[in-house]
Motif scaffolding. Structure first.
Motif, PDB file in Angstrom:
ATOM      1  N   SER A  15       0.828  -1.202   0.000  1.00  0.00           N
ATOM      2  CA  SER A  15       0.000   0.000   0.000  1.00  0.00           C
ATOM      3  C   SER A  15       0.862   1.251   0.000  1.00  0.00           C
ATOM      4  O   SER A  15       0.607   2.200  -0.757  1.00  0.00           O
ATOM      5  CB  SER A  15      -0.928  -0.003   1.219  1.00  0.00           C
ATOM      6  N   ALA A  16       1.907   1.268   0.832  1.00  0.00           N
ATOM      7  CA  ALA A  16       2.796   2.431   0.909  1.00  0.00           C
ATOM      8  C   ALA A  16       3.536   2.637  -0.409  1.00  0.00           C
ATOM      9  O   ALA A  16       3.708   3.773  -0.869  1.00  0.00           O
ATOM     10  CB  ALA A  16       3.783   2.256   2.064  1.00  0.00           C
ATOM     11  N   HIS A  17       3.978   1.544  -1.027  1.00  0.00           N
ATOM     12  CA  HIS A  17       4.668   1.635  -2.311  1.00  0.00           C
ATOM     13  C   HIS A  17       3.758   2.233  -3.380  1.00  0.00           C
ATOM     14  O   HIS A  17       4.157   3.126  -4.139  1.00  0.00           O
ATOM     15  CB  HIS A  17       5.142   0.249  -2.733  1.00  0.00           C
ATOM     16  N   LEU A  18       2.526   1.742  -3.445  1.00  0.00           N
ATOM     17  CA  LEU A  18       1.579   2.237  -4.440  1.00  0.00           C
ATOM     18  C   LEU A  18       1.211   3.695  -4.188  1.00  0.00           C
ATOM     19  O   LEU A  18       0.999   4.461  -5.135  1.00  0.00           O
ATOM     20  CB  LEU A  18       0.330   1.368  -4.442  1.00  0.00           C
ATOM     21  N   LEU A  19       1.131   4.090  -2.919  1.00  0.00           N
ATOM     22  CA  LEU A  19       0.842   5.492  -2.607  1.00  0.00           C
ATOM     23  C   LEU A  19       1.958   6.390  -3.110  1.00  0.00           C
ATOM     24  O   LEU A  19       1.703   7.427  -3.734  1.00  0.00           O
ATOM     25  CB  LEU A  19       0.648   5.669  -1.100  1.00  0.00           C
ATOM     26  N   ILE A  42     -19.331   7.617  -4.382  1.00  0.00           N
ATOM     27  CA  ILE A  42     -20.447   8.379  -4.925  1.00  0.00           C
ATOM     28  C   ILE A  42     -21.360   8.869  -3.815  1.00  0.00           C
ATOM     29  O   ILE A  42     -21.818  10.021  -3.820  1.00  0.00           O
ATOM     30  CB  ILE A  42     -21.219   7.540  -5.960  1.00  0.00           C
ATOM     31  N   TRP A  43     -21.649   8.016  -2.826  1.00  0.00           N
ATOM     32  CA  TRP A  43     -22.589   8.417  -1.778  1.00  0.00           C
ATOM     33  C   TRP A  43     -21.909   8.789  -0.459  1.00  0.00           C
ATOM     34  O   TRP A  43     -22.546   9.324   0.440  1.00  0.00           O
ATOM     35  CB  TRP A  43     -23.633   7.338  -1.534  1.00  0.00           C
ATOM     36  N   ARG A  44     -20.607   8.554  -0.341  1.00  0.00           N
ATOM     37  CA  ARG A  44     -19.873   8.975   0.870  1.00  0.00           C
ATOM     38  C   ARG A  44     -18.447   9.353   0.494  1.00  0.00           C
ATOM     39  O   ARG A  44     -17.503   8.641   0.830  1.00  0.00           O
ATOM     40  CB  ARG A  44     -19.869   7.857   1.917  1.00  0.00           C
ATOM     41  N   PRO A  45     -18.269  10.478  -0.188  1.00  0.00           N
ATOM     42  CA  PRO A  45     -16.904  10.836  -0.577  1.00  0.00           C
ATOM     43  C   PRO A  45     -16.010  11.212   0.599  1.00  0.00           C
ATOM     44  O   PRO A  45     -14.803  10.963   0.554  1.00  0.00           O
ATOM     45  CB  PRO A  45     -17.100  12.018  -1.536  1.00  0.00           C
ATOM     46  N   ASP A  46     -16.559  11.834   1.632  1.00  0.00           N
ATOM     47  CA  ASP A  46     -15.780  12.218   2.819  1.00  0.00           C
ATOM     48  C   ASP A  46     -14.673  13.226   2.510  1.00  0.00           C
ATOM     49  O   ASP A  46     -13.671  13.277   3.220  1.00  0.00           O
ATOM     50  CB  ASP A  46     -15.168  10.989   3.509  1.00  0.00           C
ATOM     51  N   VAL A 105      -6.559  15.279   0.613  1.00  0.00           N
ATOM     52  CA  VAL A 105      -7.652  14.367   0.268  1.00  0.00           C
ATOM     53  C   VAL A 105      -7.120  12.959   0.021  1.00  0.00           C
ATOM     54  O   VAL A 105      -7.702  11.966   0.476  1.00  0.00           O
ATOM     55  CB  VAL A 105      -8.404  14.880  -0.979  1.00  0.00           C
ATOM     56  N   LEU A 106      -6.002  12.854  -0.699  1.00  0.00           N
ATOM     57  CA  LEU A 106      -5.518  11.543  -1.123  1.00  0.00           C
ATOM     58  C   LEU A 106      -5.048  10.683   0.041  1.00  0.00           C
ATOM     59  O   LEU A 106      -5.294   9.466   0.054  1.00  0.00           O
ATOM     60  CB  LEU A 106      -4.384  11.716  -2.139  1.00  0.00           C
ATOM     61  N   LEU A 107      -4.409  11.265   1.034  1.00  0.00           N
ATOM     62  CA  LEU A 107      -3.861  10.447   2.123  1.00  0.00           C
ATOM     63  C   LEU A 107      -4.951   9.729   2.923  1.00  0.00           C
ATOM     64  O   LEU A 107      -4.878   8.505   3.104  1.00  0.00           O
ATOM     65  CB  LEU A 107      -2.975  11.303   3.023  1.00  0.00           C
ATOM     66  N   PRO A 108      -5.983  10.420   3.430  1.00  0.00           N
ATOM     67  CA  PRO A 108      -7.041   9.680   4.134  1.00  0.00           C
ATOM     68  C   PRO A 108      -7.843   8.767   3.209  1.00  0.00           C
ATOM     69  O   PRO A 108      -8.323   7.716   3.644  1.00  0.00           O
ATOM     70  CB  PRO A 108      -7.918  10.780   4.736  1.00  0.00           C
ATOM     71  N   LEU A 109      -7.987   9.156   1.938  1.00  0.00           N
ATOM     72  CA  LEU A 109      -8.663   8.273   0.987  1.00  0.00           C
ATOM     73  C   LEU A 109      -7.891   6.967   0.846  1.00  0.00           C
ATOM     74  O   LEU A 109      -8.485   5.889   0.759  1.00  0.00           O
ATOM     75  CB  LEU A 109      -8.791   8.963  -0.368  1.00  0.00           C
ATOM     76  N   TRP A 110      -6.581   7.053   0.830  1.00  0.00           N
ATOM     77  CA  TRP A 110      -5.750   5.848   0.718  1.00  0.00           C
ATOM     78  C   TRP A 110      -5.952   4.933   1.925  1.00  0.00           C
ATOM     79  O   TRP A 110      -6.031   3.708   1.790  1.00  0.00           O
ATOM     80  CB  TRP A 110      -4.280   6.242   0.610  1.00  0.00           C
ATOM     81  N   GLU A 111      -6.043   5.517   3.096  1.00  0.00           N
ATOM     82  CA  GLU A 111      -6.271   4.706   4.301  1.00  0.00           C
ATOM     83  C   GLU A 111      -7.605   3.989   4.215  1.00  0.00           C
ATOM     84  O   GLU A 111      -7.744   2.857   4.687  1.00  0.00           O
ATOM     85  CB  GLU A 111      -6.222   5.593   5.548  1.00  0.00           C
TER      86      GLU A 111
END
Length: 207
Positions: A15-19, A42-46, A105-111
Motif C-alpha cells: 500500500s505504501a509503495h503504491l501510494l 459516490i454516496w460517501r466521498p468524505d 484528500v488523497l492520504l485519508p482516501l488511501w487509508e
C-alpha cells in the motif's frame, strides 16, 4: 501516467509503495487531482471537491466481487466490496480536487480504500461533459487473491446475512450504492438484481 503492475505481496508495504508511486504520477502531471468514483465514493466521498462530473470509463466495469475482511467483513465472515475489473464500461463520477488540497484528500482516501494494498490504482480515461479526463481509479486484477469470481445466490445471501466490518455490512454497502447510483441517473443491472435478491429473501425492504 501509466501504472505498471507490481508484485509486492499485499499488505501495508505494498500500500505504501503504491501510494508513493501514485503521488509521484499525480505531481508529475501538475494538475488538479481527479478521482473516478464508481461505488461508495459516490454516496460517501468524505472530502471536499470543486466539481463532480458524470463520467464513463471504457474498458472496465463495476462488480461486487472483491473480498473484504476489514471494511465490510471480517476474517471469520468475509464480505464484499465493489471493484473495477477489465472489460465493458462503467458510469460514475469524476471528482476534481484543487491541486493545493489534493494531498490532504488523497492520504485519508488511501487509508480508506487501500488498507491492505489490494486494489490496483490506475489513471483511466473518463469521458465527461468537459471532454476526456484522466482520473485515478481503484481497479482489481482477476489474479488477485481477493477476487471471488462468480458467486452463486446462496453464497451471496450468506454474505448479506453475516458479513460486517468497520464501516458496516456488505448488504448496507450494496443498497446504499444502488441508491446513490440511482440519484445520478445510473441503473446498474447486476447490482439492482442483487438488491432485489436480498429483498426477496426478507433481508431488506422492497428495493
Amino acid at each position: 501516467m501509466a501504472s505498471q503492475a507490481i508484485h509486492i505481496p499485499h499488505g501495508p508495504a505494498r500500500s505504501a509503495h503504491l501510494l508513493q508511486r501514485t503521488m509521484a504520477e499525480w505531481r508529475d502531471g501538475g494538475d488538479d487531482l481527479l478521482l473516478f468514483a464508481y461505488g461508495s465514493l459516490i454516496w460517501r466521498p468524505d472530502f471536499q471537491y470543486a466539481e463532480a462530473l458524470p463520467a464513463r470509463v471504457l474498458g472496465f466495469h463495476r462488480v461486487l466481487r472483491m473480498r473484504s475482511r476489514v471494511n465490510r467483513g471480517s476474517p471469520q465472515e468475509p464480505g464484499l466490496v465493489l471493484a473495477l475489473i477489465s472489460g465493458g464500461s462503467c458510469r460514475g463520477l469524476v471528482y476534481r480536487i484543487p491541486r493545493e488540497t489534493g494531498e490532504q484528500v488523497l492520504l485519508p482516501l488511501w487509508e480508506r480504500e487501500m488498507p491492505n494494498g489490494v486494489y490496483e490504482p490506475r489513471w483511466l480515461n473518463c469521458d465527461t461533459p468537459s471532454g476526456r479526463l484522466r482520473a485515478l481509479a481503484f481497479t482489481l486484477s482477476r489474479q488477485s487473491p481477493n477476487w471471488t469470481g462468480s458467486l452463486h445466490e446462496p453464497e451471496l445471501l450468506h454474505i448479506f446475512r453475516h458479513a460486517r466490518g468497520r464501516y458496516g455490512t456488505t448488504l448496507d454497502y450494496l443498497l446504499r450504492t444502488v441508491q446513490g447510483l440511482r440519484e445520478h441517473g445510473i441503473r446498474d443491472k447486476e447490482l439492482e438484481r442483487q438488491a432485489h435478491l436480498a429483498a426477496q429473501h426478507g433481508l431488506c425492504g422492497p428495493f
